[in-house]
Motif scaffolding. Structure first.
Motif, PDB file in Angstrom:
ATOM      1  N   HIS A  91      20.815 -17.594   7.440  1.00  0.00           N
ATOM      2  CA  HIS A  91      20.443 -18.855   8.086  1.00  0.00           C
ATOM      3  C   HIS A  91      21.663 -19.762   8.208  1.00  0.00           C
ATOM      4  O   HIS A  91      22.644 -19.621   7.467  1.00  0.00           O
TER       5      HIS A  91
ATOM      6  N   THR B 148      15.190 -16.196  25.730  1.00  0.00           N
ATOM      7  CA  THR B 148      14.843 -17.322  24.856  1.00  0.00           C
ATOM      8  C   THR B 148      13.453 -17.825  25.221  1.00  0.00           C
ATOM      9  O   THR B 148      13.038 -17.772  26.383  1.00  0.00           O
TER      10      THR B 148
ATOM     11  N   LYS C 188       8.766 -23.429  22.300  1.00  0.00           N
ATOM     12  CA  LYS C 188       7.464 -23.962  21.923  1.00  0.00           C
ATOM     13  C   LYS C 188       7.169 -25.186  22.784  1.00  0.00           C
ATOM     14  O   LYS C 188       8.073 -25.941  23.141  1.00  0.00           O
TER      15      LYS C 188
ATOM     16  N   GLU D 134      10.550 -25.923  18.312  1.00  0.00           N
ATOM     17  CA  GLU D 134      10.960 -24.605  17.847  1.00  0.00           C
ATOM     18  C   GLU D 134      11.294 -23.708  19.044  1.00  0.00           C
ATOM     19  O   GLU D 134      10.659 -23.789  20.093  1.00  0.00           O
ATOM     20  N   TYR D 135      12.304 -22.858  18.845  1.00  0.00           N
ATOM     21  CA  TYR D 135      12.720 -21.918  19.884  1.00  0.00           C
ATOM     22  C   TYR D 135      12.861 -20.531  19.268  1.00  0.00           C
ATOM     23  O   TYR D 135      13.161 -20.400  18.069  1.00  0.00           O
ATOM     24  N   LEU D 136      12.636 -19.514  20.086  1.00  0.00           N
ATOM     25  CA  LEU D 136      12.832 -18.135  19.668  1.00  0.00           C
ATOM     26  C   LEU D 136      13.886 -17.499  20.565  1.00  0.00           C
ATOM     27  O   LEU D 136      13.838 -17.643  21.787  1.00  0.00           O
TER      28      LEU D 136
ATOM     29  N   ASN E  28      14.881 -17.702  14.929  1.00  0.00           N
ATOM     30  CA  ASN E  28      14.260 -19.023  15.098  1.00  0.00           C
ATOM     31  C   ASN E  28      15.299 -20.129  15.165  1.00  0.00           C
ATOM     32  O   ASN E  28      16.305 -20.105  14.434  1.00  0.00           O
TER      33      ASN E  28
ATOM     34  N   ILE F  55      14.744 -24.067  14.628  1.00  0.00           N
ATOM     35  CA  ILE F  55      13.639 -24.948  14.228  1.00  0.00           C
ATOM     36  C   ILE F  55      14.130 -26.356  13.957  1.00  0.00           C
ATOM     37  O   ILE F  55      15.128 -26.568  13.251  1.00  0.00           O
TER      38      ILE F  55
ATOM     39  N   ASP G 247      13.773 -14.763  12.084  1.00  0.00           N
ATOM     40  CA  ASP G 247      12.339 -15.035  12.083  1.00  0.00           C
ATOM     41  C   ASP G 247      11.668 -14.401  10.866  1.00  0.00           C
ATOM     42  O   ASP G 247      11.985 -13.275  10.481  1.00  0.00           O
ATOM     43  N   ASP G 248      10.739 -15.129  10.239  1.00  0.00           N
ATOM     44  CA  ASP G 248      10.093 -14.678   9.001  1.00  0.00           C
ATOM     45  C   ASP G 248       9.388 -13.340   9.144  1.00  0.00           C
ATOM     46  O   ASP G 248       9.319 -12.550   8.202  1.00  0.00           O
TER      47      ASP G 248
END
Length: 306
Positions: free
Chosen positions: A211, A242, A245, A250-252, A269, A271, A282-283
């Motif tokens: 991170h 990309t 949200k 939040e973006y992915l 992520n 965030i 990402d989790d």
């Protein structure tokens, strides 16, 4: 049950004695197919622990049914590429035997890179096999056995026995029955470890979630990240797309990365926090924390902050 979730392991290589609850010696089958050989071997020799490695979901489902029906507690399987799995999940001098039955020979020269037995894989075997441990290969193709034998001899860490013709394996596999019906001959190659080579593992050490914290995000840069590519040494990172949200919190970022030929696909992520932004894997991402994955997080953070 019966299948190790290798992505959930907290430290690598895996401590197999804790997985099985004993210190029995390990035997590994690469590409177990329908599971007939591995399950029968485990039934007949219950003083060993067995690990099967496969890339087929269907094969994994089939063998788990067999393990359950026979109530075996000495078999675990891994859904993973064998070259990666043997190198990353097994410590030095930890495996008694590695068994490979009827692997695909990839006969065309343009497909040679797909063959299991390359220089790096044999280096891995020299590391993870115990001294005097064996690689046992059965194939219906003599030229393939000869090519593998030559690679083991070139490695200089193995004593290689002459290729022998055999009637059948201790337990017949689906492929062996098929080859018998076609009248094919079967060949056995055994390479016994005499010394080891040092290998570099990608995952060695404790679990760490990569991170980065940044103060602000360049949103124009975020939207233009798709198509970004970065390569250096043995690592490659490619950003595919990309996603945003609706509330913009939040973006992915979808990423493909490669470490020395091992390819992964996952999300990173971006965030919004109380102070600044957090860029992290990402989790629920199904990805190992390899150097390329960590570099992807770091690279995206730097690109978004600039």
């Amino acid at each position: 049950m019966y299948q190790v979730n290798t992505m959930a392991i907290k430290s690598y290589p895996i401590e197999w004695n804790k997985i099985f609850g004993n210190n029995n010696k390990l035997i590994v089958e690469v590409g177990f197919g329908g599971g007939e050989f591995l399950v029968n071997l485990a039934k007949e020799n219950n003083n060993y622990n067995y690990v099967g490695i496969e890339t087929s979901l269907t094969s994994c489902h089939k063998i788990k049914k067999k393990i359950f029906q026979d109530n075996l507690n000495n078999v675990q399987i891994i859904l993973e590429d064998a070259k990666f799995a043997l190198r990353e999940f097994f410590s030095d001098n930890s495996i008694n035997k590695v068994i490979v039955n009827f692997p695909c020979p990839w006969p065309k020269s343009k497909h040679a890179k797909n063959r299991l037995f390359d220089e790096k894989f044999i280096d891995t075997l020299s590391s993870v096999l115990e001294v005097d441990g064996e690689l046992i290969l059965t194939t219906d193709i003599f030229w393939y056995a000869s090519a593998v034998k030559e690679k083991f001899l070139n490695n200089r860490c193995f004593e290689v026995k002459n290729i022998s013709e055999i009637n059948q394996l201790p337990f017949k596999t689906r492929y062996e029955k098929k080859w018998e019906n076609e009248g094919r001959k079967k060949y056995l190659l055994i390479a016994q470890k005499r010394c080891k080579k040092s290998i570099k593992r990608l995952l060695e050490g404790d679990f760490e979630l990569p991170h980065e914290k940044i103060k602000k995000v360049n949103f124009d840069k975020l939207q233009s990240l798709a198509g970004f590519k970065k390569s250096n040494k043995n690592k490659t990172i490619v950003i595919k797309d990309t996603y945003t949200k609706l509330d913009g919190s939040e973006y992915l970022v979808k990423v493909f990365s490669e470490d020395e030929g091992y390819i992964q696909s996952y999300f990173i992520n971006v965030i919004k926090m109380k102070e600044g932004w957090l860029v992290k894997l990402d989790d629920i991402a199904k990805a190992y924390r390899t150097p390329a994955v960590k570099e992807a997080v770091n690279t995206i953070a730097k690109e978004l902050e600039n």
